[in-house]
Design an enzyme around this catalytic site. Structure first.
Site, mmCIF file in Angstrom:
data_model
loop_
_atom_site.group_PDB
_atom_site.id
_atom_site.type_symbol
_atom_site.label_atom_id
_atom_site.label_comp_id
_atom_site.label_asym_id
_atom_site.label_seq_id
_atom_site.Cartn_x
_atom_site.Cartn_y
_atom_site.Cartn_z
ATOM 1 N N GLU A 194 -64.287 -56.575 -27.242
ATOM 2 C CA GLU A 194 -63.821 -58.028 -27.397
ATOM 3 C C GLU A 194 -62.601 -58.534 -26.537
ATOM 4 O O GLU A 194 -62.901 -59.890 -26.146
ATOM 5 C CB GLU A 194 -63.101 -57.969 -28.882
ATOM 6 C CG GLU A 194 -64.122 -57.653 -30.070
ATOM 7 C CD GLU A 194 -64.512 -56.316 -30.390
ATOM 8 O OE1 GLU A 194 -64.092 -55.425 -29.457
ATOM 9 O OE2 GLU A 194 -65.193 -56.018 -31.510
HETATM 10 N N1 COA Z 1 -74.881 -60.476 -29.379
HETATM 11 C C1 COA Z 1 -76.108 -61.202 -29.240
HETATM 12 N N2 COA Z 1 -77.059 -60.754 -28.377
HETATM 13 C C2 COA Z 1 -76.729 -59.580 -27.841
HETATM 14 C C3 COA Z 1 -75.503 -58.749 -27.743
HETATM 15 C C4 COA Z 1 -74.756 -59.272 -28.599
HETATM 16 N N3 COA Z 1 -73.556 -58.815 -29.105
HETATM 17 N N4 COA Z 1 -75.588 -57.828 -27.162
HETATM 18 C C5 COA Z 1 -77.014 -57.703 -26.650
HETATM 19 N N5 COA Z 1 -77.589 -58.788 -26.948
HETATM 20 C C6 COA Z 1 -78.862 -59.028 -26.323
HETATM 21 C C7 COA Z 1 -78.838 -59.722 -25.097
HETATM 22 O O1 COA Z 1 -78.395 -60.877 -24.978
HETATM 23 C C8 COA Z 1 -80.163 -59.399 -24.420
HETATM 24 O O2 COA Z 1 -81.137 -60.496 -25.161
HETATM 25 P P1 COA Z 1 -82.286 -61.160 -24.258
HETATM 26 O O3 COA Z 1 -82.957 -59.995 -23.768
HETATM 27 O O4 COA Z 1 -82.761 -62.194 -25.302
HETATM 28 O O5 COA Z 1 -81.500 -61.839 -23.025
HETATM 29 C C9 COA Z 1 -80.604 -58.074 -25.160
HETATM 30 O O6 COA Z 1 -79.782 -57.959 -26.416
HETATM 31 C C10 COA Z 1 -80.511 -56.779 -24.619
HETATM 32 O O7 COA Z 1 -79.236 -56.925 -24.163
HETATM 33 P P2 COA Z 1 -78.990 -56.623 -22.543
HETATM 34 O O8 COA Z 1 -77.481 -57.039 -22.295
HETATM 35 O O9 COA Z 1 -79.937 -57.028 -21.607
HETATM 36 O O10 COA Z 1 -79.053 -54.992 -22.311
HETATM 37 P P3 COA Z 1 -77.972 -53.964 -21.360
HETATM 38 O O11 COA Z 1 -78.772 -52.741 -21.765
HETATM 39 O O12 COA Z 1 -78.096 -54.473 -19.874
HETATM 40 O O13 COA Z 1 -76.512 -53.987 -21.966
HETATM 41 C C11 COA Z 1 -74.861 -53.904 -23.293
HETATM 42 C C12 COA Z 1 -76.442 -53.325 -23.176
HETATM 43 C C13 COA Z 1 -74.666 -53.420 -24.756
HETATM 44 C C14 COA Z 1 -73.761 -53.280 -22.577
HETATM 45 C C15 COA Z 1 -74.656 -55.314 -23.437
HETATM 46 O O14 COA Z 1 -75.813 -55.941 -24.266
HETATM 47 C C16 COA Z 1 -73.444 -55.896 -24.057
HETATM 48 O O15 COA Z 1 -72.423 -55.603 -23.207
HETATM 49 N N6 COA Z 1 -73.556 -56.546 -25.063
HETATM 50 C C17 COA Z 1 -72.356 -57.316 -25.639
HETATM 51 C C18 COA Z 1 -71.565 -56.179 -26.445
HETATM 52 C C19 COA Z 1 -70.310 -57.050 -26.915
HETATM 53 O O16 COA Z 1 -69.384 -57.452 -26.288
HETATM 54 N N7 COA Z 1 -70.197 -57.059 -28.513
HETATM 55 C C20 COA Z 1 -69.073 -57.480 -29.050
HETATM 56 C C21 COA Z 1 -69.162 -58.783 -29.167
HETATM 57 S S1 COA Z 1 -67.564 -59.392 -29.723
#
Ligand code: COA
Length: 242
Positions: A135
């Site tokens: 966060e």
């Molecule tokens: N909210 C909405 N969508 C999310 C998400 C979230 N918290 N986390 C991942 N997604 C979506 C991505 O936008 C992507 O969607 P798309 O294919 O339509 O573009 C899909 O899920 C896959 O995510 P991606 O980031 O491409 O996968 P990755 O393997 O490269 O990375 C993570 C994985 C978990 C490291 C990365 O997705 C991430 O950091 N997510 C956010 C986590 C976060 O900050 N959570 C707390 C929110 S307060």
């Protein structure tokens, strides 16, 4: 209920699967509401002793749905309040349930996703699992999940997680006592189910009473906890079968 959470019974074990794999099971309002409803339903169902919670696809849960954030602004005060209430309920429900919940975690468990995993009573993780509270990197705070985090790992480790936003590996989470088992990815569900079946093989009355007492005493001063234990000790004579 909607297919955004899948529910399947395997004997006395209910398997609930977060089913939004294309978004790494990010918790939008619908998924969060349906998850809470399924957990409460499993708790009411006399045919269920234990719940396993997992995620479809390559991640357990990537936390709060970031795409919903744009509508959560001070000029939408009702929406903001509703979302905060819902998020709080989704993390409180686990300790309110009388049935143990086991998280089966693969891949990312981030923010609210890490919170969900650690809110479960037991956690079985794949070797590739990562737990984190990112966060701070979004300029916000892990407002709801921080309370349970401080109860699951030491304070220094907890503060490091929330202040750096850097995730920890499953191996590190195991060392910190935040999770119970680390298993090869292909064994994840088998291991979680085996643990669930072990619990489900016990007397439901004893199992449910243990969970309820555990959550009641965990945050009580010693004397108050012992008093709850005394009452439970008397009550258990009502279901003990010699
Ligand atoms: N909210 C909405 N969508 C999310 C998400 C979230 N918290 N986390 C991942 N997604 C979506 C991505 O936008 C992507 O969607 P798309 O294919 O339509 O573009 C899909 O899920 C896959 O995510 P991606 O980031 O491409 O996968 P990755 O393997 O490269 O990375 C993570 C994985 C978990 C490291 C990365 O997705 C991430 O950091 N997510 C956010 C986590 C976060 O900050 N959570 C707390 C929110 S307060």
């Amino acid at each position: 209920m909607s297919e955004i959470v899948l529910s399947e019974s395997r004997g006395r074990v209910r398997v609930l699967t977060l089913n939004r794999p294309d978004k790494l099971n990010a918790l939008d309002t619908e998924l969060t509401e349906v998850l809470v409803a399924w957990l409460e339903e499993a708790d009411r169902d006399d045919a269920v002793s234990v719940v396993v919670l997992t995620g479809a696809g390559r991640a357990f849960c990537a936390g709060a749905d970031i795409d919903e954030f744009q509508d959560l602004t001070p000029d939408h005060a009702k929406r903001v309040e509703h979302r905060a209430q819902l998020t709080m309920r989704s993390h409180l429900v686990f300790s309110k349930m009388k049935k143990p919940v086991i998280a089966a975690v693969r891949g990312a468990a981030m923010g609210g996703g890490a919170g969900l995993a650690l809110a479960c009573d037991l956690v079985v993780a794949s070797e590739n699992a990562k737990f984190g509270y990112p966060e701070i990197k979004h300029g916000i705070l892990p407002a709801i999940v921080i309370t349970n985090l401080t109860r699951q790992v030491g304070r220094k480790a907890a503060f490091e997680l929330v202040s750096t936003g850097e995730p920890m590996s499953a191996a590190r989470a195991l060392v910190l006592g935040a999770i119970n088992r680390v298993v090869p990815d292909e064994r994840l569900m088998d291991e979680a189910m085996a643990l669930a079946q072990t619990l489900a093989g016990h007397s439901p009355e004893a199992l449910f009473a243990i969970k309820q007492l555990f959550h009641k005493v965990a945050d009580l001063p010693l004397a108050d906890g012992l008093e709850e234990g005394r009452k439970a000790n008397v009550a258990m004579r009502g279901f003990f079968k010699a």
